[in-house]
Design a protein around this motif. Sequence first.
Motif, PDB file in Angstrom:
ATOM      1  N   MET A  64      74.315  39.575  41.798  1.00 24.84           N
ATOM      2  CA  MET A  64      73.466  40.349  42.708  1.00 24.84           C
ATOM      3  C   MET A  64      74.312  41.265  43.599  1.00 24.84           C
ATOM      4  SD  MET A  64      70.214  39.973  42.345  1.00 24.84           S
ATOM      5  CE  MET A  64      69.021  38.865  41.573  1.00 24.84           C
ATOM      6  N   GLY A  99      69.766  40.068  47.473  1.00 22.56           N
ATOM      7  CA  GLY A  99      69.283  40.373  46.121  1.00 22.56           C
ATOM      8  C   GLY A  99      69.859  41.664  45.580  1.00 22.56           C
ATOM      9  N   LEU A 127      62.835  40.847  41.002  1.00 23.75           N
ATOM     10  CA  LEU A 127      62.854  41.523  42.307  1.00 23.75           C
ATOM     11  C   LEU A 127      62.360  42.961  42.187  1.00 23.75           C
ATOM     12  CD1 LEU A 127      66.182  40.138  43.820  1.00 23.75           C
ATOM     13  CD2 LEU A 127      63.841  39.360  44.229  1.00 23.75           C
ATOM     14  N   LEU A 161      74.309  40.028  52.304  1.00 26.44           N
ATOM     15  CA  LEU A 161      75.084  38.869  51.844  1.00 26.44           C
ATOM     16  C   LEU A 161      74.281  38.127  50.795  1.00 26.44           C
ATOM     17  CD1 LEU A 161      77.121  36.243  53.671  1.00 26.44           C
ATOM     18  CD2 LEU A 161      74.976  35.467  52.609  1.00 26.44           C
ATOM     19  N   ASP A 162      74.938  37.756  49.702  1.00 27.39           N
ATOM     20  CA  ASP A 162      74.242  37.003  48.659  1.00 27.39           C
ATOM     21  C   ASP A 162      75.210  36.026  48.002  1.00 27.39           C
ATOM     22  OD1 ASP A 162      71.318  37.702  47.204  1.00 27.39           O
ATOM     23  OD2 ASP A 162      72.689  36.482  45.999  1.00 27.39           O
ATOM     24  N   ARG A 163      74.668  34.908  47.579  1.00 30.85           N
ATOM     25  CA  ARG A 163      75.488  33.884  46.933  1.00 30.85           C
ATOM     26  C   ARG A 163      75.796  34.233  45.487  1.00 30.85           C
ATOM     27  NH1 ARG A 163      73.509  27.681  46.152  1.00 30.85           N
ATOM     28  NH2 ARG A 163      75.477  26.871  45.411  1.00 30.85           N
ATOM     29  N   SER A 164      75.000  35.149  44.910  1.00 31.03           N
ATOM     30  CA  SER A 164      75.183  35.506  43.511  1.00 31.03           C
ATOM     31  C   SER A 164      76.124  36.705  43.369  1.00 31.03           C
ATOM     32  CB  SER A 164      73.816  35.849  42.895  1.00 31.03           C
ATOM     33  OG  SER A 164      73.981  36.658  41.754  1.00 31.03           O
ATOM     34  N   GLY A 201      78.504  35.259  49.725  1.00 30.26           N
ATOM     35  CA  GLY A 201      78.542  34.234  50.767  1.00 30.26           C
ATOM     36  C   GLY A 201      77.345  33.316  50.682  1.00 30.26           C
ATOM     37  N   ASP A 202      77.431  32.243  51.446  1.00 34.89           N
ATOM     38  CA  ASP A 202      76.380  31.229  51.458  1.00 34.89           C
ATOM     39  C   ASP A 202      75.645  31.286  52.803  1.00 34.89           C
ATOM     40  OD1 ASP A 202      74.805  28.976  51.418  1.00 34.89           O
ATOM     41  OD2 ASP A 202      76.388  27.654  50.673  1.00 34.89           O
ATOM     42  N   ASP A 246      66.358  46.347  50.151  1.00 31.66           N
ATOM     43  CA  ASP A 246      65.991  46.315  51.578  1.00 31.66           C
ATOM     44  C   ASP A 246      67.190  46.663  52.450  1.00 31.66           C
ATOM     45  OD1 ASP A 246      63.291  45.363  51.056  1.00 31.66           O
ATOM     46  OD2 ASP A 246      64.274  43.504  50.456  1.00 31.66           O
ATOM     47  N   VAL A 266      64.591  28.782  48.444  1.00 31.65           N
ATOM     48  CA  VAL A 266      65.408  28.471  47.260  1.00 31.65           C
ATOM     49  C   VAL A 266      66.744  27.820  47.599  1.00 31.65           C
ATOM     50  CG1 VAL A 266      64.324  30.352  45.971  1.00 31.65           C
ATOM     51  CG2 VAL A 266      66.544  30.757  47.075  1.00 31.65           C
ATOM     52  N   PHE A 298      66.386  30.821  41.474  1.00 29.39           N
ATOM     53  CA  PHE A 298      66.952  31.804  42.400  1.00 29.39           C
ATOM     54  C   PHE A 298      68.069  31.237  43.279  1.00 29.39           C
ATOM     55  CE2 PHE A 298      63.667  35.247  42.057  1.00 29.39           C
ATOM     56  CZ  PHE A 298      64.559  36.309  42.056  1.00 29.39           C
ATOM     57  N   LYS A 314      57.147  43.840  53.572  1.00 27.90           N
ATOM     58  CA  LYS A 314      58.442  44.441  53.908  1.00 27.90           C
ATOM     59  C   LYS A 314      58.320  45.344  55.141  1.00 27.90           C
ATOM     60  CE  LYS A 314      60.450  44.082  49.278  1.00 27.90           C
ATOM     61  NZ  LYS A 314      61.534  43.142  49.609  1.00 27.90           N
ATOM     62  N   VAL A 316      64.350  33.697  50.797  1.00 29.83           N
ATOM     63  CA  VAL A 316      65.625  33.026  50.543  1.00 29.83           C
ATOM     64  C   VAL A 316      65.544  31.543  50.915  1.00 29.83           C
ATOM     65  CG1 VAL A 316      68.099  33.047  51.078  1.00 29.83           C
ATOM     66  CG2 VAL A 316      66.831  35.191  51.053  1.00 29.83           C
ATOM     67  N   ARG A 344      58.563  43.252  42.130  1.00 30.28           N
ATOM     68  CA  ARG A 344      57.874  43.051  43.418  1.00 30.28           C
ATOM     69  C   ARG A 344      57.740  44.343  44.209  1.00 30.28           C
ATOM     70  NH1 ARG A 344      61.319  39.594  46.760  1.00 30.28           N
ATOM     71  NH2 ARG A 344      59.904  40.165  48.410  1.00 30.28           N
TER      72      ARG A 344
HETATM   73  C1  LIG Z   1      64.064  35.691  45.842  1.00 30.43           C
HETATM   74  S1  LIG Z   1      65.587  36.523  46.044  1.00 30.43           S
HETATM   75  C2  LIG Z   1      65.208  37.582  47.449  1.00 30.43           C
HETATM   76  C3  LIG Z   1      66.076  38.818  47.512  1.00 30.43           C
HETATM   77  C4  LIG Z   1      65.692  39.816  48.604  1.00 30.43           C
HETATM   78  N1  LIG Z   1      65.816  39.231  49.918  1.00 30.43           N
HETATM   79  C5  LIG Z   1      64.298  40.345  48.392  1.00 30.43           C
HETATM   80  O1  LIG Z   1      63.365  39.918  49.086  1.00 30.43           O
HETATM   81  O2  LIG Z   1      64.129  41.168  47.504  1.00 30.43           O
HETATM   82  C6  LIG Z   1      66.656  35.303  46.737  1.00 30.43           C
HETATM   83  C7  LIG Z   1      68.093  35.778  46.870  1.00 30.43           C
HETATM   84  O3  LIG Z   1      68.829  34.811  47.640  1.00 30.43           O
HETATM   85  C8  LIG Z   1      70.078  34.584  47.011  1.00 30.43           C
HETATM   86  N2  LIG Z   1      70.538  33.246  47.388  1.00 30.43           N
HETATM   87  C9  LIG Z   1      70.175  32.054  46.854  1.00 30.43           C
HETATM   88  N3  LIG Z   1      70.801  31.050  47.487  1.00 30.43           N
HETATM   89  C10 LIG Z   1      71.581  31.611  48.454  1.00 30.43           C
HETATM   90  C11 LIG Z   1      72.475  31.100  49.437  1.00 30.43           C
HETATM   91  N4  LIG Z   1      72.689  29.777  49.561  1.00 30.43           N
HETATM   92  N5  LIG Z   1      73.102  31.960  50.254  1.00 30.43           N
HETATM   93  C12 LIG Z   1      72.889  33.308  50.130  1.00 30.43           C
HETATM   94  N6  LIG Z   1      72.070  33.849  49.214  1.00 30.43           N
HETATM   95  C13 LIG Z   1      71.408  33.021  48.385  1.00 30.43           C
HETATM   96  C14 LIG Z   1      69.784  34.752  45.536  1.00 30.43           C
HETATM   97  O4  LIG Z   1      70.976  35.006  44.803  1.00 30.43           O
HETATM   98  C15 LIG Z   1      68.805  35.918  45.537  1.00 30.43           C
HETATM   99  O5  LIG Z   1      69.457  37.154  45.463  1.00 30.43           O
END
Ligand SMILES: C[S@@+](CC[C@H](N)C(=O)[O-])C[C@H]1O[C@@H](n2cnc3c(N)ncnc32)[C@H](O)[C@@H]1O
Length: 272
Positions: A89, A62, A28, A83-86, A109-110, A66, A132, A13, A41, A129, A31
Amino acid sequence: MARPTHDADPTGFGAVDDHDADYFVRFLDARTTIPGEIRVKRLITSELRLREGLSVLDVGSGTGADTCHLATVVGPDGSVVGLDRSARMVEESRRRAGALGVPAEFVDGDAASLPFPDATFDRCRAERVLAVIDDPVAAVAEMARVTRPGGLVVVSEIDSGTIFLDGPDSHVADSLVHALASGLPNPRIGRRLNRLLAEAGLADVHCVPQVVLNPVAFLRVVFAGQLEELVATGEVNRAGADAFWAEQERGEHEGWLCTGVTCFTAAGRKLA
Ligand SMILES: C[S@@+](CC[C@H](N)C(=O)[O-])C[C@H]1O[C@@H](n2cnc3c(N)ncnc32)[C@H](O)[C@@H]1O
């Protein structure tokens, strides 16, 4: 960080776009119908103390489910950003928000370097998050930074040290938990959340643990790939793997299956 060796591996992830992104979307989505996950949630949303007109950031959003829900709570006078790094996503969440007609914004974004000025949001959340990513301390500091004085930060994570799997052979269950925990950068983050928020300077820090029980369908999404990998490496034999699944199915069918994990949700307030 250990890298997944196969596509259906939730420890990937942290780098969704390097793997089969469809697997992570499926993970996701699976869940969202689990009663324990729905309770988590609801708790996160309750801890955010939302009202119309607030601005909210969802870090690691993700599929955006949410984030879209938050948008309906804060209404047209409020605003939400996921915001997501992917990139995959972000694309998926934009598509879903568009289909729902929800005015949520999604950005790449990170978490460790949020692309927003100080004190931009009234509320900031991150769910599943911090386990991971490489630097959860930096991510929490960033969440605190972009939150306005008086605003709230809420984070929620499982703790791999609390996973319980029932089965005929404890070696199989223990190997699966070990495979998951050893692949995650921060497998025991759940118990650290309160401390992380306090050390980021937040006030009124508190944490609520909840036990989430998992149905077999979700266990298969999480562990089927891992178990096949353990069979391929010879750590578990085929008969042991088949017996593990047969026992999970029997437990669910007969109503005694007791398999799950503790999820910790922590909240804190940015000092005014
Ligand atoms: C397990 S999922 C959770 C998604 C959502 N929050 C949920 O609970 O359904 C983790 C998410 O964090 C993102 N992610 C991983 N590393 C990240 C980072 N460094 N910055 C931002 N997002 C990140 C992943 O791409 C993924 O979409």
